[in-house]
Design an enzyme around this catalytic site. Structure first.
Site, PDB file in Angstrom:
ATOM      1  N   ARG A 187      95.804  54.072 -47.803  1.00  7.53           N
ATOM      2  CA  ARG A 187      94.880  54.903 -48.579  1.00  7.53           C
ATOM      3  C   ARG A 187      93.730  55.357 -47.684  1.00  7.53           C
ATOM      4  NH1 ARG A 187      93.046  52.619 -54.253  1.00  7.53           N
ATOM      5  NH2 ARG A 187      92.328  54.778 -54.478  1.00  7.53           N
ATOM      6  N   CYS A 245      85.361  50.817 -51.841  1.00  4.16           N
ATOM      7  CA  CYS A 245      86.812  50.756 -52.034  1.00  4.16           C
ATOM      8  C   CYS A 245      87.196  51.945 -52.900  1.00  4.16           C
ATOM      9  CB  CYS A 245      87.210  49.418 -52.663  1.00  4.16           C
ATOM     10  SG  CYS A 245      86.408  49.087 -54.245  1.00  4.16           S
TER      11      CYS A 245
END
Length: 289
Positions: A187, A245
């Site tokens: 990611r 995150c």
């Protein structure tokens, strides 16, 4: 205060407190256990909680009690207000002076959100069960089924106990410090993005997946190993450090791992879910910061 508690210590504390209660006396400690089972794939942990939890543990709804979805523009898990978090703490039975232990079934990667918020709210003694429920089960400690509804507590949230940064501060941090991206490496690199509108990472951020702070059993690495891990990524005591995150959940786990290593770090609660939705915020891709 310690950041972690081991399963045997927790078992001994709960046993002593239960024995004192049965005798009508007051134990030297009072421990509240919170079960924070949640994941992107399975955000509702109530079924797993019903099937088996640490005796006396209270279920925490991460989406409803550790976030305020009425807040617009601050990511997928905006921080709750002081008033809302006070209500949540009291519903969990937390009183002033209690020790609070948080756990999950994900190596504390969701429970860390509760650890961070409780520390931010001014609760002095908050610990994560090292190894989480997997360690408790492996040790042969008992599990209860059903639902725990504690007597209301009297704790009050006073935010300010943990450092927080916003999107602008996160953007500036790599210029003089270190900003960690706690998501999975793919990611970070922008190869996949399962939930947010754009792929990539904040320019200058360094990839430090939260799972990399755990060993194969789901326990945190020793403090020295964590210091070595983060030092290799440029973070050392005295350097400004932040973490983000997807939506501010596993970034709290990164903050906890850094704290075990002796490094203070700020949380960017909006994280990529906020950043990727704001026009004009650049997205970097690839393995380099």
């Amino acid at each position: 205060m310690p950041i972690l508690i081991q399963h045997d210590e927790l078992f001994d504390r709960l046993t002593a407190e239960r024995f004192a209660a049965d005798r009508g006396t007051t134990a030297s400690t009072r421990t509240v256990v919170l079960d924070v089972r949640w994941s992107l794939a399975e955000p509702d942990g109530t079924a797993a909680y019903w099937d088996g939890h640490i005796p006396g543990a209270v279920y925490v709804d991460l989406d409803r009690q550790l976030a305020d979805h009425d807040v617009v523009g601050e990511g997928r898990h905006p921080l709750p207000s002081e008033a809302a978090f006070t209500e949540a703490m009291r519903s969990w039975g937390i009183r002033e002076g209690d020790t609070v232990v948080v756990t999950d079934d994900l190596g504390n990667q969701s429970a860390a959100r509760a650890w961070w918020l409780l520390r931010h709210a001014g609760v002095a003694d908050v610990r994560m069960l090292d190894g989480a429920l997997a360690a408790w089960r492996a040790a042969g400690h008992p599990l209860d089924t059903g639902w725990v509804s504690p007597e209301p507590g009297d704790a009050t949230a006073h935010f300010g106990g943990m450092p927080v940064i916003d999107a602008d501060a996160a953007a500036a941090l790599p210029g003089g410090g270190v900003l960690f991206d706690a998501r999975a490496a793919e990611r970070y690199r922008g190869e996949v993005e399962p939930i947010d509108p754009r792929a990539g990472h904040i320019p200058g951020a360094r990839s430090a997946p939260s799972a990399g702070s755990l060993d194969a059993s789901g326990r945190f690495l020793p403090a020295e190993a964590l210091r070595e891990r983060f030092a290799a990524l440029g973070a050392e005591p005295g350097i400004a450090v932040g973490a983000y995150c997807g939506s501010g959940v596993t970034a709290a786990h990164a903050v906890a791992a850094l704290a075990i290593a002796g490094i203070d770090a700020a949380l960017y609660p909006g994280s990529w879910s906020q950043w990727s939705r704001e026009e004009g915020r650049p997205a970097a891709t690839g393995a380099d910061a």
